[in-house]
Design an enzyme around this catalytic site. Structure first.
Site, PDB file in Angstrom:
ATOM      1  N   HIS A   1       0.771  -1.227  -0.168  1.00  0.00           N
ATOM      2  CA  HIS A   1       0.021  -0.131   0.048  1.00  0.00           C
ATOM      3  C   HIS A   1       0.830   1.406  -0.019  1.00  0.00           C
ATOM      4  CE1 HIS A   1       0.835  -0.451   4.193  1.00  0.00           C
ATOM      5  NE2 HIS A   1       0.588   0.859   4.399  1.00  0.00           N
TER       6      HIS A   1
ATOM      7  N   GLU B   1      -9.618 -11.225   9.233  1.00  0.00           N
ATOM      8  CA  GLU B   1      -9.275 -12.046  10.377  1.00  0.00           C
ATOM      9  C   GLU B   1     -10.595 -13.053  11.036  1.00  0.00           C
ATOM     10  OE1 GLU B   1      -8.156  -9.471  13.482  1.00  0.00           O
ATOM     11  OE2 GLU B   1      -6.550  -8.789  12.559  1.00  0.00           O
TER      12      GLU B   1
ATOM     13  N   LYS C   1       6.516  -8.025  11.534  1.00  0.00           N
ATOM     14  CA  LYS C   1       6.810  -7.504  10.651  1.00  0.00           C
ATOM     15  C   LYS C   1       8.365  -6.904  10.449  1.00  0.00           C
ATOM     16  CE  LYS C   1       2.183  -5.109  10.294  1.00  0.00           C
ATOM     17  NZ  LYS C   1       1.537  -3.831   9.941  1.00  0.00           N
TER      18      LYS C   1
END
Length: 483
Positions: free
Chosen positions: A175, A367, A442
């Site tokens: 993104h 989710e 991450k």
């Protein structure tokens, strides 16, 4: 004369091996014995003439056999050469060479947890001028595909036949940062796999331009046919994955076995070969996180919508009806390793589509959708292994390693937290490389950048040297057989 006999025999033995030449050797030795018996007799000259003729024939047999074997060897070498060059981009790397990607710091010592080297690397980052690349840099580099592939090692792989016979599809979401996506892509790229990239439609043009340039250099990488304006925790995030999954099912050039979906900020902990071996062991079983969690039911008991001014998902305070087909809502990760049969089921089964529609006004449906398909045994969802209590087996969740912020003693994250998720730093690497999951979530390429740089060096060298080593499958066999 003895030497002549043994010379012929040994030459033939070297060419074909003792077992294969034995009949010829016995003939020659018998001839030698006969010769010695008659040597010195009146018939010696006649026997010697006959022996010379036999000897000439024997030499001719050896020469013919040698020529045939040479042709067979050459054909075998040619076949191996052709097989290794099925993909013109593939260049085999020396198994003995360990490469360093950055000579400013010692990544090996950092990954081993050497505090002195970690402290030195952090000091270099504080005092140095570490320039991070931009979207425009990625686009400019990809304008020249030959240079781009060479610069970022897209044309250097060790690929086994086992990998070629077991292609994997990847759904990749980005993104804002082409650099981050390119770093992930170069780590997982293989020319026999297939990759769909979904770009947030509202992202700036530099990201779109950079990703378009990259896909022009890699024929099995493409941008999703339909792009969404992705808003955090909204249905658009799930729809982005659905769009790529549909494109990957329609991609006829590669008959992939499994599909793995990832955000750009993840990074592999396993090589492509390791993932193939593990997924072959799973044999159609999915790796989906799915639990029954009443603490998150507020996200699906009320309806939610996007505030167009703030672009945030907000509750309407209106009660939401229960899910269709008597389903129990499951909670899990947005990411997983899905078998092809599961993806076909999720996108084509009428009940799955009813559930998908139902999730549109929930909070963070990505989710809940996969987890709910998995937790409801009565749906007959392909590739779900249940434990003794009738829930999806948590031990088979091996796709993504995430460190969540939690209260209590102990340090779980040595980087920093963003939205309660650890952004990994240098001191996290020692633990990460021992994890059983496929990916770590991450990393930020501009936060403690040596962390991601050292992970690049580690996974590259593991890929280059690991093809001749056995893969540790004990943990995964135990997980599959423990229910």
């Amino acid at each position: 004369m003895h030497a002549i006999f043994y010379g012929v025999f040994l030459q033939a033995e070297l060419i074909l091996g003792i077992n294969r030449i034995k009949p010829y050797g016995e003939i020659l030795l018998q001839l030698q014995s006969n010769f010695l018996t008659f040597e010195g007799t009146a018939g010696f000259k006649m026997i010697r003439r006959k022996f010379k003729s036999v000897l000439i024939i024997a030499f001719m047999i050896v020469i013919v056999i040698s020529t045939i074997k040479t042709n067979i060897d050459n054909t075998s070498k040619t076949n191996r050469f052709v097989k290794q060059n099925l993909y013109s981009q593939t260049v085999l790397i020396s198994k003995s060479v360990i490469e360093r990607f950055d000579h400013e710091v010692d990544c090996r010592r950092i990954i081993e947890g050497d505090e002195l080297e970690i402290a030195y690397a952090l000091e270099v980052l504080r005092n140095g001028d570490y320039n991070c690349s931009s979207n425009d840099d990625v686009r400019n580099n990809a304008q020249n595909c030959e240079r781009f592939l060479k610069m970022f090692n897209f044309n250097r792989f060790t690929i086994s036949k086992e990998e070629i016979d077991f292609p994997i599809a990847f759904s990749l979401l980005v993104h804002k940062d082409a650099v981050q996506m390119e770093i992930l892509l170069r780590a997982i790229y293989r020319p026999h796999n297939v990759y769909c990239i979904h770009i947030d439609r509202k992202s700036n043009s530099s990201l779109h331009d950079a990703m378009t340039a990259v896909t022009k250099c890699l024929p099995n990488v493409f941008i999703a046919s339909k792009l969404e304006d992705v808003i955090y925790a909204s249905y658009s995030r799930l729809q982005a994955d659905i769009n790529c999954m549909q494109d990957l099912l329609n991609y006829t050039d590669v008959k992939w076995e499994y599909l793995i979906n990832l955000p750009a900020q993840e990074y592999p902990l396993k090589t492509n070969l390791e993932m193939v071996k593990i997924l072959k062991l799973f044999n159609g079983t999915n790796s989906i996180e799915s639990v029954y969690d009443t603490a998150t039911h507020y996200r699906v008991n009320e309806t939610y919508k996007v505030n167009l001014k703030t672009l945030k998902v907000e509750s309407t305070k209106q009660r939401k009806p229960p899910p269709p087909h008597n389903m129990t809502v499951g909670k899990g990760s947005a990411y997983g390793a899905f078998s092809r049969r599961f993806v076909e089921f999720a996108l084509n089964d009428e009940r799955a589509q009813d559930l998908l529609k139902w999730t549109e006004d929930t909070y963070s449906p990505d989710e809940f959708f996969w987890a709910t398909l998995a937790i409801n045994k009565h749906l007959g969802t392909p590739g779900i292994q249940y434990n003794a209590l009738g829930f999806p087996d948590r031990k088979l969740w091996i796709t993504t390693s995430t460190t969540w912020q939690s209260p209590g003693p102990g340090v779980n994250c040595h980087g920093r937290y963003v939205r309660d998720i650890c952004i990994f730093g240098l001191r996290d690497l020692q633990k990460l490389v021992s994890e059983k999951e496929f990916f770590a979530n991450k990393f930020y390429h501009d936060y403690q950048p040596y962390a991601l740089k050292c992970m690049e060096e580690w996974i590259f060298n593991k890929s280059a040297t690991g093809n001749n080593l056995p893969t540790d499958l004990f943990y995964y066999r135990l997980a599959l057989n423990s229910t």
